[in-house]
Design a protein around this motif. Sequence first.
Motif, mmCIF file in Angstrom:
data_model
loop_
_atom_site.group_PDB
_atom_site.id
_atom_site.type_symbol
_atom_site.label_atom_id
_atom_site.label_comp_id
_atom_site.label_asym_id
_atom_site.label_seq_id
_atom_site.Cartn_x
_atom_site.Cartn_y
_atom_site.Cartn_z
ATOM 1 N N PRO A 138 0.818 -1.223 0.000
ATOM 2 C CA PRO A 138 0.000 0.000 0.000
ATOM 3 C C PRO A 138 0.845 1.265 0.000
ATOM 4 N N ALA A 139 1.967 1.246 0.717
ATOM 5 C CA ALA A 139 2.815 2.440 0.792
ATOM 6 C C ALA A 139 3.457 2.733 -0.561
ATOM 7 N N LYS A 140 3.890 1.682 -1.254
ATOM 8 C CA LYS A 140 4.505 1.888 -2.566
ATOM 9 C C LYS A 140 3.462 2.371 -3.575
ATOM 10 N N GLN A 160 0.832 4.150 -2.857
ATOM 11 C CA GLN A 160 0.531 5.549 -2.526
ATOM 12 C C GLN A 160 1.627 6.474 -3.043
ATOM 13 N N LEU A 161 2.879 6.064 -2.911
ATOM 14 C CA LEU A 161 3.984 6.849 -3.460
ATOM 15 C C LEU A 161 3.852 6.952 -4.980
ATOM 16 N N GLY A 162 3.565 5.832 -5.613
ATOM 17 C CA GLY A 162 3.415 5.840 -7.066
ATOM 18 C C GLY A 162 2.296 6.743 -7.529
ATOM 19 N N LYS A 163 1.208 6.778 -6.782
ATOM 20 C CA LYS A 163 0.094 7.661 -7.138
ATOM 21 C C LYS A 163 0.512 9.121 -7.050
ATOM 22 N N ALA A 164 1.230 9.483 -5.988
ATOM 23 C CA ALA A 164 1.701 10.861 -5.860
ATOM 24 C C ALA A 164 2.629 11.225 -7.016
ATOM 25 N N PHE A 216 9.086 7.687 0.444
ATOM 26 C CA PHE A 216 10.043 6.661 0.015
ATOM 27 C C PHE A 216 10.415 5.755 1.189
ATOM 28 N N ALA A 217 10.563 6.334 2.367
ATOM 29 C CA ALA A 217 10.903 5.538 3.548
ATOM 30 C C ALA A 217 9.788 4.550 3.866
ATOM 31 N N GLN A 218 8.544 5.001 3.748
ATOM 32 C CA GLN A 218 7.421 4.109 4.013
ATOM 33 C C GLN A 218 7.330 2.991 2.972
ATOM 34 N N ALA A 219 7.687 3.321 1.734
ATOM 35 C CA ALA A 219 7.554 2.343 0.653
ATOM 36 C C ALA A 219 8.723 1.369 0.588
ATOM 37 N N PHE A 220 9.926 1.841 0.900
ATOM 38 C CA PHE A 220 11.118 1.024 0.678
ATOM 39 C C PHE A 220 11.932 0.745 1.950
ATOM 40 N N GLY A 221 11.513 1.293 3.063
ATOM 41 C CA GLY A 221 12.213 0.999 4.313
ATOM 42 C C GLY A 221 13.256 2.008 4.715
ATOM 43 N N ASP A 222 13.630 2.901 3.791
ATOM 44 C CA ASP A 222 14.562 3.982 4.112
ATOM 45 C C ASP A 222 14.267 5.136 3.162
ATOM 46 N N THR A 238 -2.307 -1.183 -10.393
ATOM 47 C CA THR A 238 -3.567 -1.170 -9.644
ATOM 48 C C THR A 238 -4.698 -0.518 -10.437
ATOM 49 N N ILE A 239 -4.382 0.036 -11.596
ATOM 50 C CA ILE A 239 -5.413 0.684 -12.422
ATOM 51 C C ILE A 239 -6.038 -0.400 -13.305
#
Length: 392
Positions: free
Chosen positions: A90-92, A94-98, A198-204, A222-223
Amino acid sequence: MVNRRIWCVIVAAVVVYAAPHHACGQTGPKVAPRPVRGDAERLDWVATLRAAYSQPPADWPVPHVDPGVDWRELGRLPPVAHAADNPHSPAKEQLGKALFFEPRLSASGEMACASCHDPDLAWADGRTVSFGHLRKPLARNAPTIRNVAFRPALFWDGRAPSIEAQVEAVLLNPAEMHVTREHVEKVLAESATYRDLFAQAFGDPEVTFDRTAQALACFQRTIVGGHSRFDRFMAGEQTALTDDELIGLDLFRREARCLNCHHGPLLADGKFHDLGLSYYGRSLEDLGRFEVTHEAADVGRFRTPSLRDVTRTRPLMHNGLFELSGVLAMYNVGMVAIKRQAHQQDDPLFPVKSPLLKPLGLNRQDLADLEAFLNALEEPRRRVRPPPAAQR
């Protein structure tokens, strides 16, 4: 129903298109339109089709598919399989959507992925061809990115083997986003919001170009559609298709020969075909797949587009020059066949139109029914709001 005057306009448009642009107008042997069913006959035919298509797809009427075509029955979309080296989170997403709506990913600071793939326009842009860097027109029409998760190759010529590769190609293309890897990393790393995403999506919080491409690809996977009235019909809701649409479905599978190229859940075969629209030797020439493979057999071949949402992603074809009624009329006459000029008699690259294209002899009601069925492939309109712009 298409009345006689509109029918004549459609046919005339095909002839006008074929002659000046392809210096020929050849469409193969002419086939007279078959008789139009009377009202009573049509009602009887609908009853027959309702009974036939209430059965499981394996028991549907045998389709008209040419020998050698590796076809699949129409169906619902399968679950999305994310890339093993780019798993979903989900975090990745969300980053991709932004990032998808982020104009700072372009050199001009004015373009985003959503500029050419607008969710309010069925993830396309409604233009003949899109505008690129500094509003320069690009060479091809922007197809929808809905359902790209199921595509084996991207772009009209199939040059990208994955969504990640497609993202990288667009970002680095001087005619499109016109950026460098360093620009992407610098502009995103300057944003505390993006560092946190990026930290939420990839850990750092490290911002890299490759991670940017992965996040954008993750979001695009996801589209996905699968909520059309056709999908409801496939799920067992027999009344989801009107009588006209049901007749169109049967035509699509049989007399109209559409299943030769537009089959399976995506209504596309994942292959490349020459429809006679390469403008070979003309000002709008586009060699298609040949530009990737450099094989003579691929001159003028383009990827088969999915027909899902086709009525909302017009204009059509790789050059964006056509509306749906005109495309159906051209298919009905076997498409145009460009003619060798004197200086092209020994040209080894002269394109060869697909043998799957043949005159059909459909009448005006048939074409109206086909178009009705294609309308049933539309996805419900759902608004996608861009996320708040990341703060610098």
